[in-house]
Design an enzyme around this catalytic site. Structure first.
Site, PDB file in Angstrom:
ATOM      1  N   ASP A 108       7.521   9.518  -0.088  1.00 36.24           N
ATOM      2  CA  ASP A 108       8.076  10.868   0.555  1.00 36.24           C
ATOM      3  C   ASP A 108       9.599  10.692   0.705  1.00 36.24           C
ATOM      4  OD1 ASP A 108       5.848  12.578   0.724  1.00 36.24           O
ATOM      5  OD2 ASP A 108       5.336  11.866   2.453  1.00 36.24           O
TER       6      ASP A 108
ATOM      7  N   GLU B 254      -7.314  19.008  12.506  1.00 32.39           N
ATOM      8  CA  GLU B 254      -8.536  18.185  11.969  1.00 32.39           C
ATOM      9  C   GLU B 254      -8.003  16.868  11.582  1.00 32.39           C
ATOM     10  OE1 GLU B 254      -9.582  20.699   8.688  1.00 32.39           O
ATOM     11  OE2 GLU B 254      -9.401  22.671   9.639  1.00 32.39           O
TER      12      GLU B 254
ATOM     13  N   LYS C 273      -7.390  14.096   9.025  1.00 33.94           N
ATOM     14  CA  LYS C 273      -6.854  13.902   7.517  1.00 33.94           C
ATOM     15  C   LYS C 273      -7.765  12.852   6.967  1.00 33.94           C
ATOM     16  CE  LYS C 273      -2.948  14.484   4.609  1.00 33.94           C
ATOM     17  NZ  LYS C 273      -3.254  13.313   3.634  1.00 33.94           N
TER      18      LYS C 273
ATOM     19  N   ASP D  11      -9.060  10.346   4.361  1.00 36.58           N
ATOM     20  CA  ASP D  11      -8.095   9.584   3.378  1.00 36.58           C
ATOM     21  C   ASP D  11      -9.143   9.515   2.301  1.00 36.58           C
ATOM     22  OD1 ASP D  11      -6.228   8.374   2.177  1.00 36.58           O
ATOM     23  OD2 ASP D  11      -6.061   6.537   3.312  1.00 36.58           O
TER      24      ASP D  11
ATOM     25  N   TYR E 289     -12.948  24.124   4.008  1.00 35.89           N
ATOM     26  CA  TYR E 289     -12.631  25.578   3.750  1.00 35.89           C
ATOM     27  C   TYR E 289     -13.647  26.058   2.917  1.00 35.89           C
ATOM     28  CZ  TYR E 289      -8.900  29.031   3.364  1.00 35.89           C
ATOM     29  OH  TYR E 289      -8.200  29.932   3.625  1.00 35.89           O
TER      30      TYR E 289
ATOM     31  N   LYS F 133      -3.485  23.279  11.374  1.00 29.36           N
ATOM     32  CA  LYS F 133      -3.546  24.678  10.776  1.00 29.36           C
ATOM     33  C   LYS F 133      -3.428  25.787  11.726  1.00 29.36           C
ATOM     34  CE  LYS F 133      -6.666  22.659   7.332  1.00 29.36           C
ATOM     35  NZ  LYS F 133      -7.880  22.550   6.833  1.00 29.36           N
TER      36      LYS F 133
ATOM     37  N   LYS G 266       1.406  12.307   9.579  1.00 30.32           N
ATOM     38  CA  LYS G 266       0.802  11.157   8.921  1.00 30.32           C
ATOM     39  C   LYS G 266       1.209   9.978  10.008  1.00 30.32           C
ATOM     40  CE  LYS G 266       0.709  10.447   4.633  1.00 30.32           C
ATOM     41  NZ  LYS G 266      -0.015  10.557   3.482  1.00 30.32           N
TER      42      LYS G 266
ATOM     43  N   CYS H 207       8.323 -24.365 -12.498  1.00 27.85           N
ATOM     44  CA  CYS H 207       7.101 -23.224 -12.884  1.00 27.85           C
ATOM     45  C   CYS H 207       6.103 -23.873 -11.817  1.00 27.85           C
ATOM     46  CB  CYS H 207       6.940 -22.721 -13.852  1.00 27.85           C
ATOM     47  SG  CYS H 207       5.215 -21.722 -13.998  1.00 27.85           S
TER      48      CYS H 207
ATOM     49  N   CYS I 280       3.349 -24.222 -14.832  1.00 31.99           N
ATOM     50  CA  CYS I 280       3.114 -25.011 -15.999  1.00 31.99           C
ATOM     51  C   CYS I 280       4.116 -26.057 -16.041  1.00 31.99           C
ATOM     52  CB  CYS I 280       3.504 -23.932 -17.261  1.00 31.99           C
ATOM     53  SG  CYS I 280       5.314 -23.484 -17.095  1.00 31.99           S
TER      54      CYS I 280
ATOM     55  N   CYS J 204       9.960 -17.891 -15.144  1.00 34.90           N
ATOM     56  CA  CYS J 204       9.411 -19.046 -15.975  1.00 34.90           C
ATOM     57  C   CYS J 204       9.593 -18.485 -17.609  1.00 34.90           C
ATOM     58  CB  CYS J 204       8.144 -19.233 -15.515  1.00 34.90           C
ATOM     59  SG  CYS J 204       7.443 -20.307 -16.942  1.00 34.90           S
TER      60      CYS J 204
ATOM     61  N   CYS K  20       2.955 -20.552 -20.860  1.00 36.92           N
ATOM     62  CA  CYS K  20       2.510 -20.858 -19.471  1.00 36.92           C
ATOM     63  C   CYS K  20       1.350 -19.997 -19.433  1.00 36.92           C
ATOM     64  CB  CYS K  20       3.637 -20.246 -18.543  1.00 36.92           C
ATOM     65  SG  CYS K  20       3.096 -20.270 -16.775  1.00 36.92           S
TER      66      CYS K  20
END
Ligand code: IVH
Length: 673
Positions: A36, A115, A117, A119, A232, A294, A318, A412, A415, A430, A435
Site C-alpha cells: 500500500d 465485521e 476481516k 483473511d 452480503y 461499514k 488493517k 560459496c 560449492c 557465486c 554449483c
C-alpha cells in the site's frame, strides 16, 4: 528523464511484479502495508504530476487474478475492494469524510457495523430459483473466473435455499458474497500431509485457500478443508434498510455468518472494537487481518456512493503484523538460482501468527549491518503481511558478551568457489554455473507455477533428484520418462506418483513460447519481460540472432535485460540446453505467429500409433495453431483420439471409455482450413 519520472516508472514496475506475485503466483513477497505504501506513493506522484499519466499504470485498474484456465464471468454488480487504514488518525479521517457528506440528522443516527476481516479469498455465488448455479472469483472486480465446481465442494455453502423473504417481497434470484478461508488447524493438517508426500508446503492459510480454489480438479478441492463466511446478499428486488439486517437474513437462510460483528454508535466504539480484536485475533481458529467498517444504513451507503474501485461508506482497518521474540541461533547463506547469496536467520522455533517459524529472511548483508544483527542475539520477528517472517529489531541488552559482527563469506557455502561482489550491487554472487544449489534453484524455477508448471516437481523432489545425480540440468527433466523404474524405487515414490509426475512433465510441453522463455531463468527476464520479448521476436532463433540494440527497441526492455539475454545465449552450455529442450518438443515458436484459427479451440487430442503422412510434432503444431490442446494420456476429457498404425494401449483404453476415435484421414480433414 527527471527524478520524478524515473521514480514513477520504477514504482509501476515494482507494483506490477508484486501484483503478479500476489494474484498469479499466490506468493506475495511483501506485506500489504508495504504494498500500500508503494501504491500510495505512486498515486501521489501521479496526482502531483499529471503529465506522466498512463492508462496502463497500476493505479488505473483494480488488480486482477485472472488465469487462463477458467471461463470468465461478468459480475452483475462490480465487486469492489476497500481502502485500508492503519491507525486511529486514518479511522478518524474516514469518519470525517463520511460525515462531511451527511446532514445533521443523518449524522445523529449514524451507525457503523464492524465485521472481522477474514483473511481468505472473496467469492460471489449466484442462486437462481433458489439453487446455486454459479460461483466466481473477484478477478479484476468486473470480470471474475468461473469456479462453480470448486465452490460447490464447500460444505458450509448451501446448494439450495428457501425463497428469500424480506418485508413481504419474495425472491429466489440473488447473489451472495463472502470470503472463502481455511481454518488454521485444517491448514496445518494439510501441510503435514504434504510433507509426508514430499510436496511443497503452503505458506499460510490464505495462500493455501487461493491455490486450492483455483485447482482444475474439484475432487482435490473437495478434500481440502475450505470454509466460508458470507457478508452480503444482493438482489435487485430486495430493499434492505441496514447491513446488519442483511447479515441477519443470510444467517436465517442458512449461510455461515461470522457472528463477532458489532454495531457501533460512533468512531470511538469502532476503535475499541478494533483494538479488542487486535488482541483477541490470536485466539481465533482462523486468520483475520483486520476489521471491515461499514456504514450500517443502506440509504446512507447509497448517498455516499463509491469512488473508482472502493466504496466511500466502508473501510478496512488493517492490524499490525504480529510479532514474537526469539533467539537467533545461526546465520546461514542460501544460494539462489542466479547465484546470489541470501542470508537466512536460523531461529529457535517460535509460534507466530498461526504457525511455528524457525527461519527468517535477512535480505542482504547491508540489512544485517544496518540492524547490527549477530548470531546469539535475541530478536523481534514479524510476519510481514503474514508471509515470510523478518527480523524487525535486536534486543541489545540481551546480547552475549562475546558476540561478534557477521563476516561476509568469501567462498560459496555450497560449492566452495570464490564469491564475487560487484561495486554497485549489494548482492554477493557465486559465479560457478555448476554449483548444485544454483542448479536446484534453476530447476525449481523452471518447474514452478508461473513457468512450466510441472506439478509434483517441488523443492523436496528437486533436491532429491539433483543430489542423486538424476537431474544435472532442467533439460534432463524430459529424459526422466526413461528412468521410470529407477523413480519408482525411490523413497516416497510409487507407480501412481511417478505416472502423475511423468504426465505433468509431458503436459508441460504445451506451454507457450513466452512461458518457456521465462522458464529458462535468464537473469532479469521476469514473466512480463518474457512475454514482451516472445511477442516481439516470435521465436528463439530470432532472439539468439538479435543484437543488444534490437532487444532494447522493445518497449520497457532496458540494458540490464538485453545484456543478460546476450550473455545467456552466447554461453555454449545454455545453447546446448536449448537444443535439447527443442528436441524434447517444447515450444520455441510463438503460437501467436503460427496461430491460424480457433477451429479446434478448447478441443483436446491424443495421438496413438504412427501416422503415415504427418509427423507427430507437426500434428501437434497444427493442433496448437488452431487453438487445440495436445495431451499425452487418455482420460474421459479427451475430445479426439487420433489412431495411426500399430496403436498402443491408449487405443484400447479410448475404446473402453467410449471416446471419439478418428483416423488419420479424418484428422487431416479437421485441420484442413
Ligand atoms: S466487504 C465493498 N466484509 O476484504 C465491500 N470484505 O479489501 C467489500 N473481506 O475483497 C467487501 N472480510 O475479500 C467485506 N467482512 C468482510 C470481509 C471482507 C474479508 C475481504 C474481501 C474484500 C477485501 C476488501
Amino acid at each position: 528523464m527527471s527524478d520524478i519520472e524515473i521514480r514513477i516508472i520504477e514504482l509501476r514496475k515494482k507494483i506490477r511484479q508484486h501484483d503478479y506475485n500476489y494474484y498469479v503466483l499466490a506468493e506475495p513477497k511483501i506485506s500489504d502495508f508495504e504494498y500500500d505504501k508503494l501504491l500510495k506513493e505512486l498515486e501521489k506522484l501521479e496526482q502531483e504530476n499529471p503529465r506522466f499519466f498512463s492508462p496502463q499504470s497500476p493505479t488505473q485498474r483494480v488488480s486482477s487474478d485472472l488465469t487462463k484456465e477458467f471461463a470468465s464471468v461478468q459480475h452483475r454488480v462490480p465487486m469492489l475492494s476497500l481502502s485500508n487504514t492503519y491507525n486511529e488518525e486514518e479511522l478518524f479521517a474516514f469518519d470525517k469524510r463520511v460525515k462531511d457528506s451527511l446532514t445533521d440528522k443523518e449524522i445523529e443516527s449514524l451507525e457503523y457495523v464492524c465485521e472481522l476481516k477474514i483473511d481468505g479469498v472473496s467469492v460471489s455465488i449466484t442462486y437462481s430459483e433458489g439453487k446455486l448455479i454459479s460461483a466466481a472469483t473477484r478477478g479484476d472486480g468486473t470480470v471474475g473466473e468461473d469456479i462453480t465446481n470448486n465452490v460447490k465442494t464447500i460444505k458450509s455453502i448451501p446448494l439450495s435455499v428457501e425463497d428469500v423473504e424480506l418485508n413481504s417481497s419474495k425472491v429466489n434470484e440473488f447473489e451472495v458474497r463472502g470470503e472463502i478461508f481455511m481454518s488454521i488447524s485444517g491448514f496445518n493438517t494439510l501441510n503435514e500431509d504434504r510433507v509426508t508426500r514430499g510436496e511443497a508446503q503452503f505458506k499460510n492459510p490464505r495462500n493455501s485457500t487461493a491455490g486450492t480454489i483455483k485447482l482444475q480438479d474439484a475432487k482435490i478441492v473437495a478434500s481440502r478443508p475450505l470454509d466460508i463466511f458470507t457478508y452480503y446478499l444482493l438482489s435487485p428486488n430486495l430493499k434492505f434498510s441496514t447491513q446488519s439486517e442483511n447479515l441477519g437474513l443470510l444467517k436465517k437462510l442458512g449461510f455461515k455468518v461470522n457472528l463477532n460483528y458489532s454495531i457501533c454508535n460512533n468512531i470511538r466504539e469502532v476503535l475499541s472494537y478494533c483494538s479488542e480484536w487486535e488482541k483477541k485475533r490470536k485466539d481465533l481458529p482462523y486468520e483475520i487481518d483486520g476489521v471491515v467498517i461499514k456504514v450500517n444504513s443502506i440509504q446512507i451507503q447509497d448517498k455516499l456512493g463509491s469512488i473508482a474501485k472502493s466504496p466511500r461508506w466502508a473501510v478496512a482497518y488493517k492490524f499490525k503484523a504480529e510479532q514474537a521474540v526469539t533467539l537467533l541461533n545461526k546465520i546461514t547463506w542460501q544460494v539462489g538460482r542466479t547465484g546470489a547469496l541470501t542470508p537466512v536467520a536460523e531461529l529457535e522455533p517460535v509460534f507466530l501468527a498461526g504457525s511455528t517459524i524457525s527461519r527468517a529472511t535477512l535480505h542482504n548483508i547491508d540489512e544485517i549491518t544496518k540492524k547490527d544483527i549477530r548470531e546469539g542475539d535475541t530478536v523481534v520477528v514479524e510476519k510481514g503481511g503474514d508471509v515470510i517472517p523478518k527480523i524487525v529489531s535486536v534486543q541489545l541488552n540481551s546480547r552475549p558478551k562475546n558476540s561478534e559482527p557477521i563476516k561476509v563469506p568469501e567462498v560459496c557455502p555450497a560449492c566452495g568457489s570464490k564469491l564475487f561482489r560487484s561495486e554497485n550491487e549489494v548482492a554477493i554472487y557465486c559465479e560457478n554455473s555448476e554449483c548444485l544449489e544454483q542448479l536446484k534453484g534453476r530447476i525449481l524455477h523452471f518447474a514452478s507455477r508461473g513457468a512450466m508448471d510441472i506439478e509434483g516437481l517441488g523443492e523436496a523432489i528437486v533436491n532429491q533428484f539433483v543430489d542423486l545425480g538424476m537431474l544435472k540440468s532442467y533439460a534432463d527433466i524430459y529424459d526422466l520418462k526413461h528412468k521410470r523404474q529407477q523413480l519408482i524405487e525411490l523413497d516416497r515414490f510409487g507407480d501412481k506418483k511417478v505416472d502423475n509426475l511423468l504426465l505433468a512433465i509431458e503436459e508441460s510441453k504445451n506451454k507457450s513460447f513466452d512461458k518457456v522463455l521465462f522458464s529458462l531463468g535468464i537473469r532479469y527476464v521476469g514473466s512480463g519481460a518474457a512475454e514482451k520479448i516472445a511477442e516481439h521476436f516470435k521465436n528463439i532463433d530470432s532472439i539468439i540472432a538479435a543484437s543488444k540494440e534490437e532487444i532494447e527497441n522493445i518497449h520497457e526492455i532496458g540494458p540490464s535485460i538485453s545484456t543478460s539475454i546476450i550473455n545467456f545465449f552466447t554461453d555454449d552450455h545454455n545453447r546446448g540446453l536449448i537444443n535439447r529442450l527443442r528436441e524434447s518438443g517444447l515450444n520455441f515458436i510463438s503460437s501467436g505467429k503460427q496461430k491460424l484459427s480457433d477451429s479446434l479451440s478448447g478441443k483436446s487430442f491424443v495421438l496413438t500409433g504412427i501416422l503415415a503422412t504427418i509427423t507427430r510434432d507437426s500434428a501437434k503444431e497444427k493442433i496448437l495453431a488452431r487453438g487445440g490442446k495436445f495431451v499425452s494420456s487418455i482420460s474421459s476429457k479427451i475430445d479426439y483420439v487420433v489412431v495411426g498404425e500399430n496403436p498402443g494401449s491408449k487405443y484400447e483404453k479410448a475404446i473402453k471409455i467410449g471416446l471419439n476415435v478418428i483416423t488419420e484421414e479424418e484428422f487431416l480433414k479437421l485441420i484442413s482450413d
